[in-house]
Design an enzyme around this catalytic site. Structure first.
Site, PDB file in Angstrom:
ATOM      1  CE1 TYR A 149      -3.979  -2.004   0.063  1.00  0.00           C
ATOM      2  CE2 TYR A 149      -3.041  -3.103   1.975  1.00  0.00           C
ATOM      3  CZ  TYR A 149      -3.994  -3.034   0.981  1.00  0.00           C
ATOM      4  OH  TYR A 149      -4.974  -4.005   0.900  1.00  0.00           O
ATOM      5  CG  ASP A 209      -2.875 -12.595   6.134  1.00  0.00           C
ATOM      6  OD1 ASP A 209      -3.326 -13.680   6.506  1.00  0.00           O
ATOM      7  OD2 ASP A 209      -3.507 -11.797   5.430  1.00  0.00           O
ATOM      8  CG  HIS A 452       2.598  -7.689  -2.561  1.00  0.00           C
ATOM      9  ND1 HIS A 452       1.467  -7.174  -1.987  1.00  0.00           N
ATOM     10  CD2 HIS A 452       3.451  -7.919  -1.549  1.00  0.00           C
ATOM     11  CE1 HIS A 452       1.630  -7.115  -0.677  1.00  0.00           C
ATOM     12  NE2 HIS A 452       2.821  -7.546  -0.385  1.00  0.00           N
ATOM     13  CE1 TYR A 533      -8.710  -4.184   1.949  1.00  0.00           C
ATOM     14  CE2 TYR A 533      -9.124  -3.078   4.023  1.00  0.00           C
ATOM     15  CZ  TYR A 533      -8.372  -3.946   3.267  1.00  0.00           C
ATOM     16  OH  TYR A 533      -7.288  -4.572   3.828  1.00  0.00           O
ATOM     17  NE  ARG A 534      -4.711  -0.959   4.410  1.00  0.00           N
ATOM     18  CZ  ARG A 534      -4.140  -1.880   5.183  1.00  0.00           C
ATOM     19  NH1 ARG A 534      -4.655  -3.089   5.245  1.00  0.00           N
ATOM     20  NH2 ARG A 534      -3.080  -1.606   5.899  1.00  0.00           N
TER      21      ARG A 534
END
Ligand code: ADP
Length: 604
Positions: A149, A209, A452, A533-534
């Site tokens: 992110y 996670d 990623h 959502y993000r």
């Protein structure tokens, strides 16, 4: 922070040495993960900077140097570090606070000019006042491991990063009776877990996670965990916030002064104050710097993790429709995950080249062949669930769940005892009972120099909607040549559909394709009514503007709040697509067409 000795030659710092280090129980595993990741790296660990260090926009070198000196006099020379050294991406547990380690554009683009380390709320206030005086864009991070992110990067190149975690990492209060805690920004899930174990309290945390992130940072970015209380923001109770003008605010019962000048004794007991509930505006925003946050914890309880495999890809919609009533009735204990079989391949920690030598994404047939050699065999979708309660109620819940799925042909039920010790199901047992781990890093071995991006739309929990999103995402991955790794976190009424777009940081063309894929998926999903959502820092403008109902009413309200609280536009300009007046409409906003990202900062 870059500029330190060669990180590769030193062991990953243990927790006893560094607040964000690795706990003793995971030190061997961390070393193995790092060796594997670095063994799959073809990029140099760092390279000389190709241009002078970035400065905040519109600030000359002299003015910058003088203002840095001024701040050093206020909070200590060693606590203000100019970012002029070679950049190092490191790895998850040794991540940089200078830039996005998972750079999807050129590494030197999204970098800060300096990193500041306040040691207290008062020092955060000093930094904020300094920023107002010099009109410096400042970007707070707690730990900066927000991988996928944007990590620690500032949205404006040359912004100043405030690394809160380094000197503010206390568990301020751990209340066993109330089953709650208050933490500072630098408390990781690892650290909170270890503290609870040390004190022998029978309490659970709610880790995501990976366990190295900030409990506070993850909650305000509205991340999730996997215990029955995995909605982190919903389970917070009280915040302390430095506002963009330097004033201090407490939310919830903390707004009411406690007896004899103490903190209010119901601060971590009741979430509201009187009047509008404003905590929400400090999540996914740039309206304040959170310096303390309260959380509710869960009591330790018996639990049983399991998975159910399904044979056919085409039963996807039926699987979702079967989960829905189970979730709505509260029979499913937590937010379960539905993962595609390709995820079984990459969570082994093996490289893609082990399974597939050609270029381009793996075909379904290749995935099928490779899956045959894995413990769960050749199947399509895998449902990972965990049930909670005493053994009789867990048994009863499992009976209901098995019966519900029995109409789907070829379903198979697995307990941890049915799979080898290193199977992913054992990792779910830990995460779903609040034990923070590192397992999810394994899929980063898929490609060399792997990084990623997360693509994370929300859908209603309905088979046909899940199918619609899945088709859009599948078509996009095919068009841009990426393997699709879908994980669906399925609640009673909504699904977080999370696709990990894994790319090679050394491959500029692949990075460009990853950006194009994200831009297109955000656009195509929004057209069908599915919103993110993000999202990663570079897609936040685009995502914020997909929530456009009534001529961008939501964005306009956010901008009004921003201008009222932050008239000088110093706090995290652009974060979550919210630009203060000073920057708004001046070319900073990135949209669907910004695929080459040449214009992340307009020419001033
Ligand atoms: P983590 O390491 O847990 O993933 P980060 O520290 O990277 O969390 O924080 C995630 C994002 O949330 C950051 O990029 C930043 O924009 C925001 N953020 C983090 N901590 C704070 C804070 N204390 N106050 C305000 N915003 C914050």
């Amino acid at each position: 922070m870059s500029g330190k000795p060669d990180m590769d030659l030193l062991p990953t710092p243990p927790m006893g040495e560094r607040y964000n280090g690795v706990p003793e129980r995971l030190s061997k595993e961390a070393a193995a993960v790092r060796t594997r990741l670095y063994g799959n790296r073809t990029l140099p660990k760092s390279k000389p900077r190709s241009r002078p260090a970035r400065l905040p926009p519109g600030v000359s070198e002299d003015v910058f140097a003088a203002s840095i000196e001024e701040l050093r006099r206020s909070i200590g020379t060693e606590n203000v570090v100019v970012n002029d050294q070679p950049l190092q991406d490191g790895w998850y547990l040794e991540s940089p606070n200078t830039h996005d380690a998972f750079h999807v554009i050129e590494q030197e683009e999204l970098v800060c000019s300096a990193v500041v380390y306040p040691g207290s709320t008062e020092e955060v206030q000093i930094v904020v006042k300094w920023a107002n005086k010099h009109l410096m864009p400042i970007y707070p991070i707690s730990i900066g491991r927000n991988v996928g992110y944007g990590g620690a990067a500032p949205r404006i190149p040359g912004g100043v990063v405030i690394d809160l975690g380094q000197r503010m990492h206390s568990v301020v209060n751990l209340d066993g009776e109330n089953a709650s805690c208050i933490v500072e920004p630098g408390v990781t899930y690892f650290a909170l877990y270890e503290e609870i174990q040390k004190r022998g309290l029978p309490l659970w945390i709610h880790c995501p996670d990976l366990g190295g992130g900030s409990v506070l940072g993850n909650a305000i970015d509205r991340g999730v965990g996997y215990t029955p209380a995995g909605d982190h923001f919903a389970n917070h109770c009280g915040m302390e916030i430095v506002l963009p003008n330097g004033e201090l605010l407490r939310t919830g019962m903390g707004a009411l002064p406690g007896k004899d000048g103490r903190d209010n004794s119901t601060w971590q007991s009741f979430q509201n104050a009187y009047g509008p509930k404003i905590d929400g505006i400090f999540s996914q925003s740039n309206f304040g710097i959170v310096t303390k946050m309260g959380f509710w914890l869960l009591h330790d309880m018996p639990h049983q993790s399991y998975c159910i495999t399904f044979e056919r890809d085409k039963d996807f919609a039926q699987i979702v429709d079967t989960i829905k009533p189970l979730a709505q009735k509260g029979i499913l204990g937590n937010i379960p995950q539905l993962r595609h079989i390709i995820q079984e391949l990459n969570v082994t920690g093996q490289r893609k080249s082990t399974f597939h030598t050609g270029s381009g994404p793996m075909t379904r047939e290749k995935i099928r062949q490779a899956a045959k050699g894995l413990p769960l065999g050749d199947c399509s979708w895998i449902f990972y669930g965990t049930q909670y309660g005493d053994s009789a109620s867990i048994e009863r819940q499992l009976d209901i769940i098995k019966k519900a799925f029995s109409s789907i042909p070829g379903n198979r039920f697995w307990l941890p005892k049915d799979v080898p010790e290193d199977h992913y199901l054992h990792s779910r047992v830990q995460v779903c009972s609040g034990v923070p781990i590192l397992r999810e890093l394994d899929w980063l071995n898929w490609l060399p120099n792997a990084a990623h991006l997360f693509f994370s739309p929300i859908a209603p929990t309905r088979g046909k909607d899940a199918q619609a999103i899945h088709e859009i995402v599948t078509a996009g991955h095919k068009k841009y040549g990426f393997d699709l790794f879908p994980t669906l976190c399925i609640a009673g009424r909504e699904i977080h559909y999370i696709a990990n777009v894994i790319f090679d940081r050394a491959d500029a063309e692949q990075k460009k394709r990853a950006v194009a894929l994200l831009r297109e998926l955000i656009h195509d999903c929004a057209k069908e009514g599915f919103g993110q959502y993000r999202t990663h820092l570079l897609f936040q403008d685009q995502v914020a503007r997909t929530y456009s109902w009534n001529d961008q009413a939501l964005l306009r309200v956010n901008e009004s709040i921003k201008d009222a609280l932050d008239p000088n536009g110093i706090l995290a300009p652009g974060r979550c697509g919210i630009w203060p007046k000073r920057f708004r409409g001046k070319g900073w906003e990135l949209g669907v067409e910004d695929v080459d990202m040449k214009a992340i900062a307009p020419k001033l």
